[in-house]
Design an enzyme around this catalytic site. Structure first.
Site, PDB file in Angstrom:
ATOM      1  CG  ASN A 105      -7.899   5.518  -6.162  1.00 31.89           C
ATOM      2  OD1 ASN A 105      -8.549   6.174  -5.360  1.00 31.89           O
ATOM      3  ND2 ASN A 105      -8.335   4.378  -6.666  1.00 31.89           N
ATOM      4  CE1 TYR A 106      -1.437   4.976  -7.347  1.00 31.09           C
ATOM      5  CE2 TYR A 106      -0.290   5.809  -9.281  1.00 31.09           C
ATOM      6  CZ  TYR A 106      -0.705   4.751  -8.489  1.00 31.09           C
ATOM      7  OH  TYR A 106      -0.364   3.468  -8.854  1.00 31.09           O
TER       8      TYR A 106
ATOM      9  N   GLY B  18     -13.531   0.585  -0.362  1.00 32.11           N
ATOM     10  CA  GLY B  18     -14.311   1.828  -0.415  1.00 32.11           C
ATOM     11  C   GLY B  18     -13.628   2.943  -1.180  1.00 32.11           C
TER      12      GLY B  18
ATOM     13  NE  ARG C  25      -9.623   5.396   9.300  1.00 33.21           N
ATOM     14  CZ  ARG C  25      -8.844   5.517  10.388  1.00 33.21           C
ATOM     15  NH1 ARG C  25      -7.734   6.223  10.328  1.00 33.21           N
ATOM     16  NH2 ARG C  25      -9.182   4.953  11.523  1.00 33.21           N
ATOM     17  CB  SER C  26     -12.856   2.097   3.128  1.00 32.22           C
ATOM     18  OG  SER C  26     -14.199   2.523   2.976  1.00 32.22           O
TER      19      SER C  26
ATOM     20  N   GLY D 187      -8.029   3.454   4.599  1.00 31.64           N
ATOM     21  CA  GLY D 187      -7.112   4.472   5.102  1.00 31.64           C
ATOM     22  C   GLY D 187      -5.858   4.685   4.273  1.00 31.64           C
TER      23      GLY D 187
ATOM     24  N   GLY E 208      -8.223  -0.448   0.824  1.00 35.07           N
ATOM     25  CA  GLY E 208      -9.644  -0.668   1.091  1.00 35.07           C
ATOM     26  C   GLY E 208     -10.498  -0.593  -0.164  1.00 35.07           C
TER      27      GLY E 208
ATOM     28  CG  HIS F  77      -8.725   0.124  -5.098  1.00 35.47           C
ATOM     29  ND1 HIS F  77      -7.494   0.622  -5.442  1.00 35.47           N
ATOM     30  CD2 HIS F  77      -8.947  -0.918  -5.940  1.00 35.47           C
ATOM     31  CE1 HIS F  77      -6.995  -0.087  -6.454  1.00 35.47           C
ATOM     32  NE2 HIS F  77      -7.861  -1.025  -6.773  1.00 35.47           N
TER      33      HIS F  77
END
Ligand code: FAD
Ligand code: NAG
Ligand code: NAG
Ligand code: NAG
Length: 534
Positions: free
Chosen positions: A474-475, A182, A110-111, A113, A180, A184
């Site tokens: 990313n969605y 990471g 997790r970067s 979140g 974040g 993204h």
């Protein structure tokens, strides 16, 4: 001597009964992990305990919650990690990987979140969380037009650090400052300069990861295949991303933003219809996002269509451009505000008074975002006919809550080859995000909204890309399929994998099979390894 003996027995137990490790009391898992971690990092256990948390630790809940951004995964019944590790150095990350491997837990990374379905901190299998939020260094070097941005930094921090050094440099990434780096960048990353500059990953110079063997590798060390894979192929399938070296882009000293709204009785249908012919084709300095929302106005149910825009130039120029290209919008100079690029980032983050907002708000991580939400995505390759827009509006009024966001492509996006990065959707007209947020925690209400999202997605089938129907990684959307980490994971992974990556899925699978054949780096939507030949 007896202690060594005990740990050897322990170790053999793990080897011979890998599945039983799941039923180990978590305290013993914690101790085994801590011991290994302490040894690998050559740090005393007492000190290490500040970075390794089990559920009995008083800070555990605070640390877990600090980067939960969707209240759906913030309940007492949400599965919780057996261990959370918060590394403060690369060697901590390395040790976390090496010490987790023999324990057979799912290893979530997790970067920021912001995963929309919580995959970075939730799993229905026993799991650990590696929380990267302490590794947040951002260093901007204007003379070389570049910056090092760590995985645990937020986009707001990246923009702020650029702003500290220059008013004419920027970076094309997302519009939400708490996202974040990471997740993204490893998932592509886009924002309101996409038509001019493409995706975030179109501006990578270098990267560092920790691989499955615990090695810290830069671009040269990992090789071009793996570097390509982590440039949009998804975080969590290939290694732990430590950060990226990015190329900054030039932005003009003055940019223009505006927001204009129409309702069904004031030409919204025509405006949205025509937008499809203009938004993806106009001057690439102009990004006009379209928000479509069912609303009640003067006691009448209708649909509001709002254009929210960034123009990398002056107000006069965008007003005369749109008077020609999209007169349906009736944009006036009074609707426009000129400001710096950094202020425009504040404005896009709903800071109405962007020019009076303290730039430091972008360093704030303690946002109280307690809303529940669901997202889905689609891509449109050919314009939706006018009667299609009309029927869509009717459908949205009938459903009542869920909204859509149209993000225009074209410009720079269409010039980049589909296999240049894992992100394949370069030639689409626009992307659709389905978006619904709510405040009520009842399970019944949640079910209703999740169904609304599914129903609208199904309604849109006739208008959107096919074979495969596309989606943006990313969605994150678990409705389109998950894998069970088991022997069918290739078949399961191919379903969502083709939707997210198209033909690039095959290359991602090959790279995955080579760099992580044991599938240590996995989650419900990770890239699977090739099925073993019988
Ligand atoms: C409010 C909001 C606004 C958004 N706006 C945009 C936008 O404008 N443009 C856009 O493109 N997207 C946008 N997104 C989506 C966002 O880009 C993704 O959710 C992204 O993956 C979030 O990254 P993160 O580090 O915050 O998330 P996390 O939840 O921490 O991670 C997301 C995924 O990446 C993996 N991961 C995270 N860090 C690492 C790492 N260091 N190494 C390997 N894997 C890692 C996780 O395991 C998980 O699978 C938005 C999301 C939200 C919630
Ligand atoms: C745009 O400007 C015009 C003219 O000042 C005004 O009438 C209109 O309400 C403005 N639109 C928006 C959405 O602010
Ligand atoms: C914006 O700034 C103006 C002038 O400083 C002020 O009057 C107004 O209340 C502010 N609006 C908001 C929403 O903060
Ligand atoms: C999670 O729950 C805690 C405790 O109820 C609350 O303080 C926090 O705001 C919540 N966060 C989110 C994102 O819902």
């Amino acid at each position: 001597m007896p202690r060594t003996f005990v740990s050897v027995v322990f170790f053999l137990l793990f080897l011979s009964l890998p599945l039983c490790s799941l039923s180990q009391p978590s305290n013993s898992v914690y101790n085994t992990f801590l011991k290994c971690f302490s040894k690998k990092t050559k740090t005393p256990r007492a000190q290490i305990a500040k970075n390794v948390f089990s559920p009995t630790n008083p800070s555990y809940s605070t640390i877990l919650r600090a980067y939960i951004r969707n209240a759906r995964f913030n309940t007492s019944t949400t599965p919780k990690p057996t261990i959370i590790v918060t590394p403060r150095s690369y060697s901590h990350v390395s040790a976390a990987v090496l010490c987790s491997k023999p324990l057979n837990f799912v290893f979530k990374i997790r970067s920021g979140g912001h995963d929309y379905d919580g995959l970075s901190y939730v799993s229905d299998k026993p799991f650990f969380v590696l929380d990267m939020s302490n590794l947040r260094d951002v260093s901007v070097d204007v003379p070389s037009n570049s910056a090092w941005i760590s995985a645990g930094a937020t986009l707001g921090e990246v923009y702020y650090r650029i702003f500290e050094k220059s008013r004419v440099h920027g970076f094309p990434a997302g519009v939400c400052p708490t996202v974040g780096v990471g997740g993204h960048l490893s998932g592509g990353g886009y924002g309101n300069m996409l038509r001019r500059f493409g995706l975030s990953v179109d501006h990578l110079i270098d990267a560092r990861i920790v691989d499955v063997k615990g090695r810290v590798l830069d671009r040269r060390g990992m090789g071009e295949d793996l570097f390509w894979a982590i440039s949009g192929g998804g975080g969590g399938s290939f290694g732990v991303v430590l950060g990226y070296k990015i190329r900054l882009v030039p932005v003009p000293p003055v940019v223009t933003v505006f927001r204009v709204e129409k309702y069904m009785d004031s030409g919204a249908v025509d405006m949205v219809h025509k937008w499809q012919y203009v938004g993806p084709k106009t001057d690439r300095n102009l990004f006009m996002r379209m928000l479509i929302q069912p609303v009640t106005r003067n006691k009448v149910k209708t649909v509001r269509a709002s254009v929210v825009a960034l123009f990398l130039g002056r107000a006069d120029d965008v007003v005369s451009l749109l008077a020609k290209e999209l007169p349906e919008l009736a944009l006036k100079k009074e609707n426009c505000t000129e400001m710096t690029w950094f202020q425009s980032a504040l404005w896009w983050d709903n800071r109405v008074n962007a020019t009076q907002t303290d730039p430091k708000v972008f360093l704030d991580r303690n946002l109280d975002s307690s809303s529940f939400g669901k997202r889905k995505s689609d891509y449109v390759a050919t314009e939706i006919p006018r009667n299609g827009i009309e029927s869509l509006f009717k459908k949205m009024i009938e459903l009542g809550k869920i909204g859509l966001v149209f993000n225009p492509y074209g410009g720079r996006m269409a010039e980049i080859a589909e296999d240049a990065t894992p992100f394949p959707h370069r030639n689409m007209l626009f992307k659709i995000q389905y978006s619904v947020n709510w405040k009520d925690s009842s399970a019944e209400i949640e079910k209703g909204y999740l169904n609304e999202a599914k129903e609208l997605h199904s309604f849109m089938t006739r208008f959107v890309s096919k074979n495969p129907r596309s989606a943006y990684l990313n969605y994150r959307d678990v409705d389109i399929g998950v894998n069970d980490h088991g022997k069918n994971s290739y078949k399961e992974g191919e379903v969502y994998g083709r939707m997210y990556f198209g033909k690039n899925f095959d290359r991602l699978v090959k790279i995955k099979t080579k760099v992580d054949p044991g599938n240590f780096f996995r989650n419900e939507q990770s890239i699977p390894t090739l099925p073993r030949k019988l």
